[in-house]
Design an enzyme around this catalytic site. Structure first.
Site, PDB file in Angstrom:
ATOM      1  N   SER A   1       0.674  -0.873  -0.199  1.00 29.52           N
ATOM      2  CA  SER A   1      -0.279  -0.406  -0.147  1.00 29.52           C
ATOM      3  C   SER A   1       0.908   1.150  -0.006  1.00 29.52           C
ATOM      4  O   SER A   1       1.431   1.543  -0.587  1.00 29.52           O
ATOM      5  CB  SER A   1      -0.692  -0.186   1.276  1.00 29.52           C
ATOM      6  OG  SER A   1      -2.195   0.779   1.246  1.00 29.52           O
TER       7      SER A   1
ATOM      8  N   ASP B   1     -10.609  -3.485  -4.733  1.00 27.00           N
ATOM      9  CA  ASP B   1      -9.692  -1.901  -4.149  1.00 27.00           C
ATOM     10  C   ASP B   1      -9.320  -0.476  -4.815  1.00 27.00           C
ATOM     11  O   ASP B   1      -9.240  -1.274  -5.962  1.00 27.00           O
ATOM     12  CB  ASP B   1      -8.444  -2.521  -3.904  1.00 27.00           C
ATOM     13  CG  ASP B   1      -7.350  -2.390  -2.991  1.00 27.00           C
ATOM     14  OD1 ASP B   1      -7.602  -0.550  -2.983  1.00 27.00           O
ATOM     15  OD2 ASP B   1      -5.612  -2.594  -3.226  1.00 27.00           O
TER      16      ASP B   1
ATOM     17  N   HIS C   1      -8.404  -4.572  -0.712  1.00 24.71           N
ATOM     18  CA  HIS C   1      -6.856  -4.385  -0.132  1.00 24.71           C
ATOM     19  C   HIS C   1      -6.492  -4.694   1.621  1.00 24.71           C
ATOM     20  O   HIS C   1      -7.038  -4.947   2.054  1.00 24.71           O
ATOM     21  CB  HIS C   1      -6.740  -2.705  -0.102  1.00 24.71           C
ATOM     22  CG  HIS C   1      -6.052  -2.192   0.339  1.00 24.71           C
ATOM     23  ND1 HIS C   1      -5.012  -1.457  -0.492  1.00 24.71           N
ATOM     24  CD2 HIS C   1      -5.820  -1.617   1.178  1.00 24.71           C
ATOM     25  CE1 HIS C   1      -4.172  -1.121  -0.567  1.00 24.71           C
ATOM     26  NE2 HIS C   1      -4.210  -0.973   0.841  1.00 24.71           N
TER      27      HIS C   1
END
Length: 321
Positions: free
Chosen positions: A155, A252, A282
């Site tokens: 991320s 996501d 995610h």
């Protein structure tokens, strides 16, 4: 495909929690730390130790070093945790680092970089760059081989890994042999890619949360949102960067910008493998050992690392798994 039933159960179990963007950074951090108890027990490693090094701000910078079983020197992964440049810690990502350490047979150096809003951009990439250079220069102390160095993260940590790779290319090295980009943040949220609209709500990470993260990270969005050290997809060229694994999740908001970054890397002549994990959302690497497909995805990431460390960087276009 539909949301994986094991992921859906996790989403349903978290419906009662306050939305991240309604909380202060301090309260949101506490909420994210609390979920460690719900994660599966991670893989066992031979040794875990902590180091403090001099950070670029003058304050100490903490590293957590994971060493696998076996005889070194081992390959080296310098890892940057995610959660929007604002949340999470060495502890929240302890399981991911242990799983990669064991699965890839490498030393993992997890970096406790400074968080926003207390330390806005560019504090995080400055810390991550400094930590990577320290790890390369002190690899022998870590039982690692500096010639087999990969940077990686999930991320926001994937963003930081991509930025560190860019800066090492442009600012005198050292040169990593790979970059592990797990559902990375690569672009500013506005206007946003189509997946920002498709997955804006209902799958854990939301568009509103991403706007909250960016709002804390960039002190001056008008100036910094197009800077390649904040949004690496804005870099003038990606040529000369190391091979990459880019993974994305079907559900996501960041899916499309991750895949667009993989495509831009490939167009620049970089060896790229890109996997879209269907049915997942995610943050799925947190759930290795608890969600079957997340365990499989972690094994793929570890396998890619083993290949890169052996000098055989694999390549594939966006594969749906």
């Amino acid at each position: 495909m539909p949301v994986d039933p094991q992921i859906q159960a996790l989403l349903d179990a978290g419906r009662h929690l306050p939305r991240t963007e309604t909380l202060s950074p301090e309260a949101a951090r506490a909420q994210y730390e609390a979920r460690i108890a719900a994660m599966a027990p991670p893989a066992e490693v031979a040794r875990v130790e902590e180091r403090e090094i001099a950070g670029p701000s003058g304050a100490p910078l903490r590293l957590r070093i994971y060493t696998p079983r076996g005889q070194g020197p081992f390959p080296l992964l310098v890892f940057f945790h995610g959660s929007g440049f604002v949340l999470c810690s060495l502890d929240t990502h302890d399981g991911i680092c242990r799983n990669l350490c064991t699965g890839a047979g490498c030393v993992v150096a997890s970096v406790d970089y400074r968080l926003a809003p207390e330390h806005p951009f560019p504090a995080a990439p400055e810390d991550c760059l400094a930590a990577t250079r320290w790890c390369a220069g002190h690899a022998a102390e870590l039982g690692a081989d500096p010639a087999r160095l990969v940077v990686g993260g999930d991320s926001a940590g994937g963003n930081l890994a991509a930025v560190v790779a860019l800066r090492l290319r442009d600012e005198g090295g050292p040169r990593p042999i790979g970059q592990l980009l797990l559902y990375p943040v690569t672009d500013w949220h506005t206007p946003g890619w189509p997946s920002y609209a498709e997955n804006a709500e209902g799958y854990g990470l939301t568009r509103a949360t991403m706007e909250w993260f960016w709002g804390h990270y960039l002190a001056d969005p008008a100036r910094d949102s197009a800077h390649p050290h904040a949004a690496p997809i804005k870099a003038a060229t990606l040529a000369g960067l190391p091979p990459a694994l880019v993974t994305t999740a079907e559900y996501d908001p960041l899916r499309d910008e991750g895949e667009a970054y993989a495509a831009k890397l490939a167009a620049a002549g970089v060896t790229v493998a890109c996997t879209r994990w269907l049915g997942l959302n995610h943050g799925f690497y947190f759930w290795a050992g608890k969600v079957d497909r997340c365990t499989t995805a972690t094994a793929e990431a570890a396998g890619w690392l083993r290949e890169v460390f052996a000098g055989r960087a694999p390549a594939w276009s966006v594969v749906h798994r």
